[in-house]
Design an enzyme around this catalytic site. Sequence first.
Site, mmCIF file in Angstrom:
data_model
loop_
_atom_site.group_PDB
_atom_site.id
_atom_site.type_symbol
_atom_site.label_atom_id
_atom_site.label_comp_id
_atom_site.label_asym_id
_atom_site.label_seq_id
_atom_site.Cartn_x
_atom_site.Cartn_y
_atom_site.Cartn_z
ATOM 1 N N GLN A 128 0.826 -1.215 0.000
ATOM 2 C CA GLN A 128 0.000 0.000 0.000
ATOM 3 C C GLN A 128 0.859 1.264 0.000
ATOM 4 O OE1 GLN A 128 -2.413 0.897 3.397
ATOM 5 N NE2 GLN A 128 -0.941 0.086 4.879
ATOM 6 N N SER A 129 2.160 1.114 -0.204
ATOM 7 C CA SER A 129 3.072 2.262 -0.136
ATOM 8 C C SER A 129 3.032 3.092 -1.418
ATOM 9 C CB SER A 129 4.504 1.759 0.084
ATOM 10 O OG SER A 129 5.453 2.754 -0.263
ATOM 11 N N PRO A 130 2.752 4.396 -1.311
ATOM 12 C CA PRO A 130 2.744 5.229 -2.519
ATOM 13 C C PRO A 130 4.133 5.359 -3.130
ATOM 14 C CG PRO A 130 2.585 6.613 -0.564
ATOM 15 C CD PRO A 130 2.437 5.191 -0.100
ATOM 16 N N THR A 178 6.441 3.031 -3.098
ATOM 17 C CA THR A 178 6.676 1.794 -3.832
ATOM 18 C C THR A 178 5.979 1.865 -5.187
ATOM 19 O OG1 THR A 178 6.906 0.513 -1.786
ATOM 20 C CG2 THR A 178 6.358 -0.715 -3.781
ATOM 21 N N TYR A 179 4.775 2.432 -5.206
ATOM 22 C CA TYR A 179 4.062 2.626 -6.476
ATOM 23 C C TYR A 179 4.876 3.497 -7.425
ATOM 24 C CZ TYR A 179 0.885 4.947 -9.735
ATOM 25 O OH TYR A 179 0.325 5.499 -10.862
#
Length: 199
Positions: free
Chosen positions: A11-13, A15-16
Amino acid sequence: MAHIDYYFGTQSPWTYLAGDRLEQIATRHGAQITYKPLDLLQLVDRTGGVRPANRHPSRMEYRGQELTRWAKHLGKPLNLKPTFWPVNTAPSSYAVIAAAKAGGGDLAGLVQSFVRAVWAEDQNIADDAVIRAKLTAAGFDPELANSGLFVGAQVYERNLEEAVEAGVFGAPFYIVRESDERFWGQDRLDMLDQHLADL
């Protein structure tokens, strides 16, 4: 051959926003990647950080500006207020762990599909139907969503313990095993690239 331990949260932005740049770097240098999804909130608690919900408003405002700037810089769509965030990351992480064990599909693509689902597609990555669809799209058996639960839970917990021991405190976090060089954040990928070139 260099080996990169990749610690991340589904859910890490950040990481996105990393997209597939890690994989491009690894391919360029002939490096291997071990994907290690973990519970980021527990990691923050264990390593002296502050959960987003408890951060000062000025920090969260700046975070929003930084995310928007980086998304624009990288040409990636980003919804700063996704419907399903925060979200239980255990089910999607278990799916990644099961897929890594099973092999045969696009593991990097699966990881990216989960973070993209949160930040660009407004999907619930704790939902079984979403997980199965992502597994299928990445070339994996959708039944991995259920069959890998026990092992997934064990590895998920172990990843957290290993992360704390290895000096990880955020995500995405990259560790080159051979040198124990650590890189925190998608904005350090160029430095990781240069480090691998120097090995």
